[in-house]
Design a protein around this motif. Sequence first.
Motif, mmCIF file in Angstrom:
data_model
loop_
_atom_site.group_PDB
_atom_site.id
_atom_site.type_symbol
_atom_site.label_atom_id
_atom_site.label_comp_id
_atom_site.label_asym_id
_atom_site.label_seq_id
_atom_site.Cartn_x
_atom_site.Cartn_y
_atom_site.Cartn_z
ATOM 1 N N ARG A 82 -14.026 -4.373 -4.316
ATOM 2 C CA ARG A 82 -13.305 -3.288 -3.639
ATOM 3 C C ARG A 82 -11.909 -3.126 -4.231
ATOM 4 N N ILE A 83 -11.272 -4.233 -4.617
ATOM 5 C CA ILE A 83 -9.952 -4.151 -5.264
ATOM 6 C C ILE A 83 -10.065 -3.330 -6.539
ATOM 7 N N LYS A 84 -11.055 -3.633 -7.366
ATOM 8 C CA LYS A 84 -11.233 -2.900 -8.623
ATOM 9 C C LYS A 84 -11.510 -1.425 -8.378
ATOM 10 N N GLU A 85 -12.319 -1.137 -7.354
ATOM 11 C CA GLU A 85 -12.634 0.255 -7.032
ATOM 12 C C GLU A 85 -11.375 1.018 -6.613
ATOM 13 N N ILE A 86 -10.562 0.402 -5.764
ATOM 14 C CA ILE A 86 -9.338 1.056 -5.306
ATOM 15 C C ILE A 86 -8.373 1.243 -6.469
ATOM 16 N N GLN A 87 -8.252 0.245 -7.338
ATOM 17 C CA GLN A 87 -7.354 0.368 -8.484
ATOM 18 C C GLN A 87 -7.804 1.505 -9.407
ATOM 19 N N ARG A 88 -9.112 1.664 -9.584
ATOM 20 C CA ARG A 88 -9.633 2.759 -10.404
ATOM 21 C C ARG A 88 -9.292 4.105 -9.763
ATOM 22 N N LEU A 89 -9.499 4.197 -8.457
ATOM 23 C CA LEU A 89 -9.188 5.436 -7.752
ATOM 24 C C LEU A 89 -7.693 5.749 -7.805
ATOM 25 N N ALA B 69 -3.891 -2.962 -2.591
ATOM 26 C CA ALA B 69 -4.828 -3.428 -3.620
ATOM 27 C C ALA B 69 -4.086 -4.229 -4.691
ATOM 28 N N ALA B 70 -2.901 -3.778 -5.066
ATOM 29 C CA ALA B 70 -2.106 -4.506 -6.059
ATOM 30 C C ALA B 70 -1.693 -5.879 -5.522
ATOM 31 N N ALA B 71 -1.297 -5.933 -4.268
ATOM 32 C CA ALA B 71 -0.909 -7.212 -3.660
ATOM 33 C C ALA B 71 -2.107 -8.153 -3.566
ATOM 34 N N ALA B 72 -3.266 -7.605 -3.250
ATOM 35 C CA ALA B 72 -4.473 -8.438 -3.158
ATOM 36 C C ALA B 72 -4.872 -8.967 -4.529
ATOM 37 N N ALA B 73 -4.782 -8.128 -5.555
ATOM 38 C CA ALA B 73 -5.118 -8.571 -6.917
ATOM 39 C C ALA B 73 -4.149 -9.665 -7.372
ATOM 40 N N GLU B 74 -2.875 -9.492 -7.044
ATOM 41 C CA GLU B 74 -1.871 -10.497 -7.401
ATOM 42 C C GLU B 74 -2.152 -11.813 -6.677
ATOM 43 N N PRO C 61 -3.438 12.643 7.945
ATOM 44 C CA PRO C 61 -4.225 11.770 7.073
ATOM 45 C C PRO C 61 -4.489 10.415 7.721
ATOM 46 N N ALA C 62 -5.660 9.882 7.462
ATOM 47 C CA ALA C 62 -6.037 8.585 8.021
ATOM 48 C C ALA C 62 -5.280 7.466 7.309
ATOM 49 N N LYS C 63 -4.869 6.500 8.051
ATOM 50 C CA LYS C 63 -4.175 5.353 7.466
ATOM 51 C C LYS C 63 -5.205 4.356 6.961
ATOM 52 N N PRO C 64 -4.885 3.680 5.864
ATOM 53 C CA PRO C 64 -5.834 2.687 5.361
ATOM 54 C C PRO C 64 -6.042 1.575 6.369
ATOM 55 N N THR C 65 -7.272 1.190 6.532
ATOM 56 C CA THR C 65 -7.580 0.155 7.512
ATOM 57 C C THR C 65 -7.786 -1.197 6.856
ATOM 58 N N GLU C 66 -7.884 -1.222 5.548
ATOM 59 C CA GLU C 66 -8.139 -2.475 4.844
ATOM 60 C C GLU C 66 -6.834 -3.236 4.650
ATOM 61 N N THR C 67 -6.818 -4.473 5.091
ATOM 62 C CA THR C 67 -5.636 -5.307 4.925
ATOM 63 C C THR C 67 -5.706 -6.021 3.578
ATOM 64 N N VAL C 68 -4.601 -6.612 3.194
ATOM 65 C CA VAL C 68 -4.558 -7.368 1.940
ATOM 66 C C VAL C 68 -5.535 -8.542 2.012
ATOM 67 N N ASP C 69 -5.607 -9.200 3.156
ATOM 68 C CA ASP C 69 -6.515 -10.335 3.305
ATOM 69 C C ASP C 69 -7.973 -9.916 3.149
#
Length: 76
Positions: free
Chosen positions: A34-41, A57-62, A18-26
């Motif tokens: 994108r945060i909302k989209e990931i949280q929905r998924l 995504a949770a860390a970024a939203a926080e 499986p591919a590792k997520p490439t999006e960082t918290v920053d």
Amino acid sequence: MNKIVMPLLAVVLTACGPAKPTETVDELVANPARIKEIQRLCKEDRAKVGDELCLRAAAAAERRFFGERPEQKKTQ
């Protein structure tokens, strides 16, 4: 020939993980849509999205909600 095929097959199958997520918290902090989209998924199918991306995504939203606040000193 068989000596070459087996290691090559092992390398190819290892790359199929499986591919590792490439999006960082920053990066996510800068993109609230994108945060909302990931949280929905993550709510729909967390196993498919992956724990690591859901946690990012949770860390970024926080971070967006609370901001980068310095710690306050306690008064006595």
